[in-house]
Design an enzyme around this catalytic site. Structure first.
Site: not given
Length: 634
Positions: A483, A546
């Site tokens: 995030e 990611d």
């Protein structure tokens, strides 16, 4: 003997689970995320029943109204008796419209009521002035999953349209139309929908969501169509005057009168009629609920409709999500866990700052501004301190008080829309969550520059005080850093520390970053899975996040005294374990900005030197990637 972890690490970690895992009949997939969702669903449904029976105290606040609503949703006897009656007045309104003049006169009320129109006004932060809410104008959604499905020769489109047509005809007959009438209405609705497809953006195009920022004057917006008075409509919807509207897809509205014309009024009316029914079938009789979900289930390969009680629970979440989430967070999320996760978030931010210092391609000026952005990220863990004020008006009218499930839904939906429109030109509340605390997910908001980690995801396998620190970093640590990485992906990097769409990069640094993003696109683009191929452009932002999340979490794990890289990598692969219907996987390949779970697990590991050394991955092993081909951004 083949060492599976060198050939397919995801399979090495999850292979035994994959052999025995069973996809529930009412779901398209099962796995780490989905198992947590199911556990939380069962827990909260049990709590609701205990509150109804008086075996569990109902906490102060709006939970009492959520429980009352749940009882209405679960009263299928009454729902079956009422059948289609609760929305007949809406359908009559559509039937009685004979001109655009008549439709236009009611348009503001229709929007507040939630009736479908081929456009959608909404309010959210102004991308270039993120401290203030602005008015946006958006196209409606298509019936097929994406505009690419409307291209000539698409293999799945014909089957999808047939299922939609058959479902719609069956529903319309349940609503009292003859079969010939039902077929005509369904055909007209599909014809109107097909007419929109050339003008909307595809999932790939809209994945760069900064393209949605196209401010237009009220005069320009009013000029889009002669059939709707957008100027008057905006005035009727808003409590204050606005000077501009942010149009998300100008090409659609520049062509608006081509598909919204006098000739198309019968098609538009049929489309509105069908869409209104589909909006409400889940709130009507159980038979209508099950028929109305046929198309959605077909898209994902789901075998059966959701059980009635769970469907009622999900309807309750739809109206009272923040209320139920606050209850869940306060009841089941401990202070010890909250403090530990908050510390982990701060550690990840500190690791990010350190790693920014190692990126030689970043100039001192860009690096300094990136650190300023990191220092200003808002962090929300567990559950919010308060829920939106609109819930104070969500007072459920029980059967004894003359309420029905649909009357309450219509009332709440109208209140929510009016409250949202009333926020235009008001300050943005950075403390307001857009996700309930009982949701197994997390998010970053570029326009608020905040990261949010609901209580529901802060448990095993993502996080547990029983797991090793390395396992936790491979799970929730990587999610946290993922995030944070969204603040610096191809979309988030365009927003500054205040959430404004504002280029804070030097020209050279931005060009280098774009090159790295292109490398990430190339790494995933065209990979074959589930009978389809990955779209690297569609998934690039999530793949960048990611990669950044995994590498930064690894950096943090290595700093702990009890570091175990095997624990770290194993839990990373474990959190992505998924068994899904092929139909569902193919749908996601077309529309989802996230890559397939197995590839998210394996490909990112191949980019890490430490993964290669931990398991002695060598050239010739399937998990091996040559150093010069490994993509590292953050």
């Amino acid at each position: 003997m083949t060492d599976l972890k060198k050939q397919d690490f995801y399979e090495h970690v999850n292979g035994e689970w994959l052999k025995t895992a069973v996809i529930p009949a009412d779901k398209p997939a099962t796995g780490g995320f989905q198992d947590l969702v199911e556990d939380i669903d069962q827990l909260l449904m049990k709590d609701f029943q205990e509150m109804i029976q008086g075996d569990r105290a109902i906490p102060e606040g709006r939970m009492k109204d959520a429980v009352n609503f749940y009882q209405l949703a679960n009263d299928y006897e009454t729902r079956d008796q009422l059948a289609d009656q609760p929305i007949q007045d809406l359908l009559i309104r559509i039937i009685e419209v004979n001109s655009f003049e008549e439709l236009n006169a009611q348009a503001a009320d229709w929007i507040k009521e939630g009736l479908p129109l081929p456009f959608h006004f909404f309010v959210m932060a102004d991308m270039k002035n993120a401290q203030e809410n602005a008015l946006y104008l958006n196209p409606t959604s298509l019936i097929l999953p994406d505009k690419t499905y409307y291209e000539e020769g698409h293999e799945q489109a014909e089957g999808m349209l047939q299922v939609f047509f058959d479902m719609t005809v069956e529903l319309l007959q349940k609503f009292g139309r003859t079969r010939p009438e039902a077929e005509t209405i369904a055909e007209q609705a599909l014809a109107f929908d097909k007419g929109l497809a050339p003008y909307v953006m595809s999932a790939e195009e809209s994945a760069d969501y900064t393209k949605a920022y196209n401010p237009r004057s009220i005069k320009e917006v009013a000029g889009y169509t002669t059939h709707f008075d957008f100027n008057a409509l905006i005035t009727q919807l808003l409590p204050v005057e606005v000077e501009q509207v942010i149009v998300t897809e100008p090409a659609y509205f520049e062509a608006f009168d081509q598909f919204v014309s006098e000739d198309h009024l019968p098609l538009l009316k049929s489309w509105m009629y069908v869409q209104t029914i589909l909006t409400y079938t889940s709130y009507l009789s159980d038979e209508l609920r099950q028929i109305g979900g046929t198309y959605r289930r077909y898209l994902s390969g789901i075998d059966e409709a959701m059980p009635a009680e769970k469907a009622a629970y999900y309807l309750t979440l739809g109206e009272f999500g923040q209320v139920v989430g606050l209850y869940y967070g306060k009841t089941y999320f401990g202070k010890e866990a909250k403090q530990d996760v908050q510390r982990m978030v701060q550690r990840m931010i500190d690791v990010y700052k350190d790693r920014l210092g190692t990126k030689e391609w970043l100039s001192p000026d860009t690096r300094a501004k990136a650190i300023v952005k990191l220092n200003n990220i808002g962090v929300h863990v567990g559950y919010p301190d308060k829920i939106p004020a609109v819930y104070d008006s969500f007072i459920t009218k029980t059967v004894e008080e003359g309420g029905t499930l649909v009357s309450n839904v219509r009332f709440f939906s109208r209140l929510a829309r009016e409250a949202r429109f009333n926020k235009v030109k008001q300050p943005v509340d950075r403390e307001e969550w857009s996700m309930a605390a009982c949701t197994v997910n997390a998010y970053y908001s570029g326009m608020m520059n905040v990261i949010v980690f609901p209580a529901a995801i802060l448990q095993a396998p993502f996080y547990s005080i029983e797991q090793s620190s390395s396992a936790n970093y491979g799970g929730i640590g990587a999610v946290i850093a993922h995030e944070i990485s969204h603040a610096f992906d191809n979309n988030g990097a365009k927003f500054d520390e205040f959430g404004n769409l504002n280029n804070w990069w030097t020209e050279e640094d931005l060009a280098h970053f774009d090159q790295l993003a292109e490398a990430m696109i190339a790494e995933f683009d065209g990979l074959e899975i589930a009978g389809g191929k990955v779209n690297g452009k569609l998934t690039v932002s999530e793949n960048i996040a990611d990669a950044g999340g995994l590498s930064c979490a690894l950096e943090a794990a290595k700093k702990e005294t009890d570091v175990s890289l095997d624990d770290f990598f194993t839990n990373w692969a474990k959190i992505w374990r998924t068994k899904a219907k092929e139909q569902y996987q193919q749908l996601l390949l077309a529309v989802d900005v996230h890559g397939p779970a197995k590839l998210r697990a394996n490909i990112q590991l191949q980019n890490l030197e430490y993964f290669h050394t931990e398991y002695n991955i060598q050239p010739g092993d399937a998990m091996y990637r040559q150093p010069e081909d490994r993509v590292e951004i953050w």
